[in-house]
Design a protein around this motif. Structure first.
Motif, short mmCIF file in Angstrom:
data_model
loop_
_atom_site.label_atom_id
_atom_site.label_comp_id
_atom_site.label_asym_id
_atom_site.label_seq_id
_atom_site.Cartn_x
_atom_site.Cartn_y
_atom_site.Cartn_z
N HIS A 197 -5.24 -8.06 1.65
CA HIS A 197 -5.01 -7.18 0.49
C HIS A 197 -6.10 -7.41 -0.57
O HIS A 197 -6.70 -6.46 -1.08
CB HIS A 197 -3.62 -7.45 -0.08
CG HIS A 197 -3.24 -6.56 -1.22
ND1 HIS A 197 -3.21 -5.18 -1.11
CD2 HIS A 197 -2.84 -6.85 -2.49
CE1 HIS A 197 -2.82 -4.67 -2.27
NE2 HIS A 197 -2.60 -5.65 -3.10
N SER A 198 -6.34 -8.67 -0.89
CA SER A 198 -7.36 -9.00 -1.91
C SER A 198 -8.76 -8.60 -1.45
O SER A 198 -9.54 -8.06 -2.23
CB SER A 198 -7.34 -10.50 -2.21
OG SER A 198 -6.11 -10.87 -2.78
N TYR A 199 -9.04 -8.82 -0.16
CA TYR A 199 -10.37 -8.50 0.38
C TYR A 199 -10.63 -7.00 0.32
O TYR A 199 -11.69 -6.56 -0.14
CB TYR A 199 -10.47 -9.01 1.81
CG TYR A 199 -11.80 -8.73 2.46
CD1 TYR A 199 -12.92 -9.49 2.17
CD2 TYR A 199 -11.94 -7.67 3.38
CE1 TYR A 199 -14.15 -9.22 2.77
CE2 TYR A 199 -13.15 -7.40 3.98
CZ TYR A 199 -14.26 -8.19 3.66
OH TYR A 199 -15.47 -7.91 4.25
N ILE A 200 -9.67 -6.22 0.75
CA ILE A 200 -9.86 -4.77 0.78
C ILE A 200 -9.90 -4.20 -0.64
O ILE A 200 -10.70 -3.30 -0.94
CB ILE A 200 -8.77 -4.10 1.63
CG1 ILE A 200 -9.00 -4.47 3.11
CG2 ILE A 200 -8.77 -2.57 1.45
CD1 ILE A 200 -7.96 -3.93 4.05
N ASN A 201 -9.09 -4.74 -1.53
CA ASN A 201 -9.08 -4.24 -2.91
C ASN A 201 -10.35 -4.61 -3.65
O ASN A 201 -10.71 -3.95 -4.64
CB ASN A 201 -7.87 -4.79 -3.66
CG ASN A 201 -6.60 -4.04 -3.34
OD1 ASN A 201 -6.63 -3.04 -2.63
ND2 ASN A 201 -5.48 -4.51 -3.84
N ILE A 257 -1.86 -14.54 5.00
CA ILE A 257 -2.88 -13.68 5.61
C ILE A 257 -2.86 -12.30 4.98
O ILE A 257 -3.91 -11.72 4.67
CB ILE A 257 -2.67 -13.62 7.13
CG1 ILE A 257 -3.07 -14.96 7.76
CG2 ILE A 257 -3.45 -12.46 7.75
CD1 ILE A 257 -2.66 -15.11 9.20
N ALA A 258 -1.67 -11.77 4.75
CA ALA A 258 -1.55 -10.46 4.10
C ALA A 258 -2.17 -10.47 2.71
O ALA A 258 -2.86 -9.52 2.32
CB ALA A 258 -0.09 -10.04 4.02
N GLN A 259 -1.94 -11.54 1.98
CA GLN A 259 -2.54 -11.66 0.64
C GLN A 259 -4.06 -11.64 0.72
O GLN A 259 -4.72 -10.98 -0.09
CB GLN A 259 -2.08 -12.96 -0.03
CG GLN A 259 -0.65 -12.95 -0.53
CD GLN A 259 -0.31 -14.25 -1.25
OE1 GLN A 259 -0.57 -15.34 -0.73
NE2 GLN A 259 0.26 -14.15 -2.43
N TRP A 300 0.82 -1.22 0.00
CA TRP A 300 0.00 0.00 0.00
C TRP A 300 0.85 1.27 0.00
O TRP A 300 0.42 2.30 -0.50
CB TRP A 300 -0.91 0.03 1.23
CG TRP A 300 -1.95 -1.04 1.25
CD1 TRP A 300 -2.34 -1.84 0.20
CD2 TRP A 300 -2.75 -1.45 2.37
NE1 TRP A 300 -3.32 -2.71 0.60
CE2 TRP A 300 -3.59 -2.50 1.92
CE3 TRP A 300 -2.82 -1.04 3.69
CZ2 TRP A 300 -4.51 -3.13 2.77
CZ3 TRP A 300 -3.74 -1.65 4.54
CH2 TRP A 300 -4.56 -2.69 4.08
N GLN A 301 2.01 1.21 0.61
CA GLN A 301 2.93 2.35 0.73
C GLN A 301 2.23 3.61 1.28
O GLN A 301 2.24 4.67 0.63
CB GLN A 301 3.59 2.64 -0.61
CG GLN A 301 4.50 1.50 -1.07
CD GLN A 301 5.33 1.86 -2.29
OE1 GLN A 301 4.99 2.77 -3.06
NE2 GLN A 301 6.43 1.16 -2.47
#
Length: 200
Positions: free
Chosen positions: A195-199, A190-192, A32-33
């Protein structure tokens, strides 16, 4: 993409622990930076009042936070916090503490995006299958599902949708440190998912 990302949670978020060398929020920070990231993870903490309650620690969320992830609930199950029932207002039960946590976060930060993450189905090396109330992790998961729906907070249930779990020994060995805490690969997976869920 985001100005200030805040991760609120327990030992799965606390980057002072030694269960992994890279946490899920480290990956999210890379992808996300954001201009700034604040980690409000404390090992052993619960949502309810018993152990460094997140209802109190949410007051540390900076005013300019525009995205908050709350990764919580497993310690309320494992450390024997009373479940309570829907409609509770007291921070002494899990239902009531979720109510208070969401009310405080949404009232103090009306423009902040909030996402709740509940943990994968764990094994029994760290916490027993049932807590002192005779309740399962699933009972606390159902409370999270009901309360996030009630407040309109997006909920990523890793219990139901991770694609892996920590109660099958081969998967626990691959993705966890002790059938509760994710290892490096577990945090990446978990990060993946986050990330996919929020995107999406």
């Amino acid at each position: 993409m985001y100005t200030h990302y805040v991760a609120l949670g327990d030992s799965i978020t606390d980057n002072r622990t030694s269960y992994t060398s890279k946490w899920y929020h480290d990956w999210l920070n890379e992808w996300w930076q954001p201009q700034q990231t604040t980690i409000l993870g404390t090992a052993g903490s619960t949502v309810a009042l018993g152990h460094d309650s997140m209802v109190k620690r949410c007051q540390q969320i900076p005013a300019d936070c525009d995205i908050l992830t709350i990764y919580a609930g497993i310690n309320d199950f494992g450390r024997n916090q009373a479940l309570g029932q829907f409609g509770d207002k007291t921070v002494e039960t899990f239902y009531g503490a979720l109510e208070q946590l969401f009310m405080k976060c949404m009232s103090a930060h009306p423009d902040m995006a909030i996402y709740f993450i509940s943990h994968v189905h764990i094994g029994t090396d760290f916490f027993p299958q049932k807590n002192s109330f005779g309740l399962l992790q699933l009972d606390y998961e159902e409370a999270i599902c009901r309360m996030t729906q009630n407040f309109g907070i997006p909920h990523l249930s890793l219990y139901h949708n991770a694609g892996f779990n920590f109660f099958i020994p081969t998967l626990a060995e691959k993705y966890s440190y002790d059938t509760l805490h994710p290892n490096d690969l577990g945090h990446y997976k978990i990060a993946q998912k986050i990330h996919s869920y929020i995107n999406s």
